[in-house]
Enzyme design. Structure first.
Site: not given
Ligand SMILES: Cc1cc2nc3c(=O)[nH]c(=O)nc-3n(C[C@H](O)[C@H](O)[C@H](O)COP(=O)(O)OP(=O)(O)OC[C@H]3O[C@@H](n4cnc5c(N)ncnc54)[C@H](O)[C@@H]3O)c2cc1C
Length: 476
Positions: A46, A50, A339, A402, A404
């Site tokens: 989103s 927060h 989140s 683009c 749009c």
């Molecule tokens: C619908 C939704 C709404 C949300 N809204 C909010 C919000 O408004 N505000 C907020 O604070 N949070 C929000 N969140 C939570 C937030 O999006 C996540 O907490 C955050 O993006 C997690 O980031 P990350 O880097 O931990 O995971 P990811 O972004 O998934 O990064 C992990 C990375 O690891 C890589 N990876 C996985 N396995 C391997 C492997 N074996 N080798 C190499 N690379 C690998 C993946 O490809 C990925 O790029 C929301 C989540 C969702 C689903």
């Protein structure tokens, strides 16, 4: 090759940790399985920074959220040139019986250190948020909440980390991890082996698998799906703040969301699934989102929807896991980052750096840390005067690719120079292809620019990496 720290995952968590560690004299490598950073959970959310409310006051995620919000407002956004908008949020109630619940959220938020919380009545809401539905009785005003483009946030972090010496390898899927006898790990990714003293696991949905590979099968990730629906830009001003209902046990509820690029969003749903790749949206999800958001704002209409997507929250229990694992010395997990992970990421990064230091990693500051990053020009964000000035300086800003979203050829070229290698990478950095026509008019033009800038043939251009080529050569 030997590193001080290898980070698995280039989402917002891994990118924040990489940028934080890039302040110090360390050899740091980020391994990402996708073609570009921000292609995991960090692209489908989103975009809310927060405030920290709606979290238990004793939770790690509550504390990290409040600190992450502060870091975004005071350091990250100004330093990295992010378009963070502190629009504030409202948590509304439909029933006076919920007032004690609202007061509890206020009290718990204050315990966590969230400032400026205020209960507001219907008269205040009529004057300040006129499109709210008639059922809304009162609300909690949370001024420190805001919005940011989640992908441009990750790209800014990674670009700045790389400028400060971090190495990034994409299309590098970690498939095996072995312990080094003298301490540390061998990490195998896409046919290459890297040796590292410390391993930081920020692999999002796959963090449980990476932790198990490293010798610590200590938790499981269950994806929790959230469907989101993006509205036309003509509805940009329907809400002045982000509008929340009272939270449920599983999520903060279904919201009316402002986005930093203008299009409002409605959603997300929250339902557990077993499939880490299931990004489908459903008729039931749409019906639920419309039903819930129309209670908040009756003017929300199905015909305003221009796009939809779903994201999977990487859930493991109720809180984040940020810890070193005793069964795998040298491994630090930043896992279960559901989140508010987008918000908490900079604070998680500081915490991970602290854990690494405790475990023996020397954090000697670099003589020159490039703290600042110049904000890329986006025509859709600047006043007409600034557009004129840009075009005078470089006529390619007047060559609109683009229509749009008002994106010029120069912005597409700039995105490629800053790392975009796929059509989605260009879209996330510039918004070209993100409007009502979904790239119907601009995709071929963007492909042409990619061919020129990257020296690729049209057959090599992909939407999001190998296997998503747009043009197939039937002669093969
Ligand atoms: C619908 C939704 C709404 C949300 N809204 C909010 C919000 O408004 N505000 C907020 O604070 N949070 C929000 N969140 C939570 C937030 O999006 C996540 O907490 C955050 O993006 C997690 O980031 P990350 O880097 O931990 O995971 P990811 O972004 O998934 O990064 C992990 C990375 O690891 C890589 N990876 C996985 N396995 C391997 C492997 N074996 N080798 C190499 N690379 C690998 C993946 O490809 C990925 O790029 C929301 C989540 C969702 C689903």
């Amino acid at each position: 090759m030997t590193y001080d720290v290898v980070i698995v995952g280039a989402g917002v968590t891994g990118a924040s940790i990489a940028r934080e560690l890039s302040r110090y004299r360390l050899k740091v490598l980020v391994l990402e399985k996708e073609a570009e950073p921000a292609f995991g959970v960090s692209k489908s959310n989103s975009g809310i920074i927060h405030a920290g409310t709606q979290n238990p006051p004793t939770s790690l995620k509550g504390w990290l959220c409040v600190e992450g919000n502060r870091l975004m407002r005071e350091e990250i956004a100004p330093d990295l040139g992010l378009n963070f908008v502190q629009c504030g949020q409202l948590v509304v109630i439909f029933d006076e019986a919920d007032r004690p619940g609202l007061e509890k959220i206020k009290k718990e938020g204050e315990e966590l250190g969230v400032r400026g919380l205020k209960l507001v009545d219907r008269a205040w809401l009529d004057a300040n948020e006129p499109e709210l539905g008639p059922e809304v009785k009162a609300a909690l005003l949370v001024p420190s909440a805001g919005i940011v483009s989640p992908y441009r946030y990750v790209y800014a972090l990674i670009e700045n980390a790389v400028k400060n010496g971090v190495e990034l390898r994409t299309l590098a899927k970690v498939t095996a991890i072995a312990r080094v006898q003298k301490g540390g790990f061998y990490v195998e990714a896409s046919g290459r082996v890297y040796e590292t003293r410390f391993l930081v696991n920020a692999a999002g949905l796959y963090a449980d698998e990476i932790s198990a590979m490293a010798g610590a099968p200590t938790f499981r990730i269950t994806p929790r799906k959230g469907e989101e629906y993006l509205l036309d830009k003509k509805r940009e001003h329907m809400a002045r703040r982000i509008i929340f209902p009272m939270p449920t046990a599983e999520s903060k509820g279904i919201l009316v969301i402002k986005t930093s690029d203008g299009n409002p969003m409605i959603g997300p749903t929250a339902s557990d699934t077993q499939d880490k790749e299931d990004l489908s949206t459903t008729d039931e999800g749409l019906a639920e989102v419309l039903r819930e958001t129309r209670r908040l704002m009756p003017t929300v209409s199905k015909s305003d929807i221009i796009a939809y997507f779903s994201g999977l929250r990487p859930v493991s229990g109720k809180d984040f896991i940020v810890r070193c694992e005793e069964s795998a010395p040298g491994l630090v997990n930043a896992a279960g980052i559901q989140s508010p992970g987008l918000t908490a990421a900079p604070a998680i990064a500081v915490m991970v750096a602290g854990i690494l230091k405790e475990r023996g990693l020397a954090l000697a500051p670099k003589e020159q840390f490039h703290r600042l990053r110049r904000r890329p020009a986006h025509l859709f964000q600047v006043p007409l005067e600034e557009t004129r000035r840009l075009i005078e300086k470089d006529p390619a800003y007047g060559d609109i690719v683009c229509r749009c979203e008002l994106v010029s050829a120069q912005e597409v070229r700039d995105a490629i120079k800053r790392g975009a290698r796929t059509l989605d990478g260009v879209k996330f950095r510039t918004r070209a292809q993100a409007g009502r026509c979904h790239g119907g008019f601009c995709t071929t033009r963007i492909m042409k620019i990619m061919q020129e800038e990257l020296g690729l043939s049209a057959l090599e251009i992909t939407k999001r990496g190998p296997g998503s080529e747009l043009i197939k050569d039937d002669r093969k």
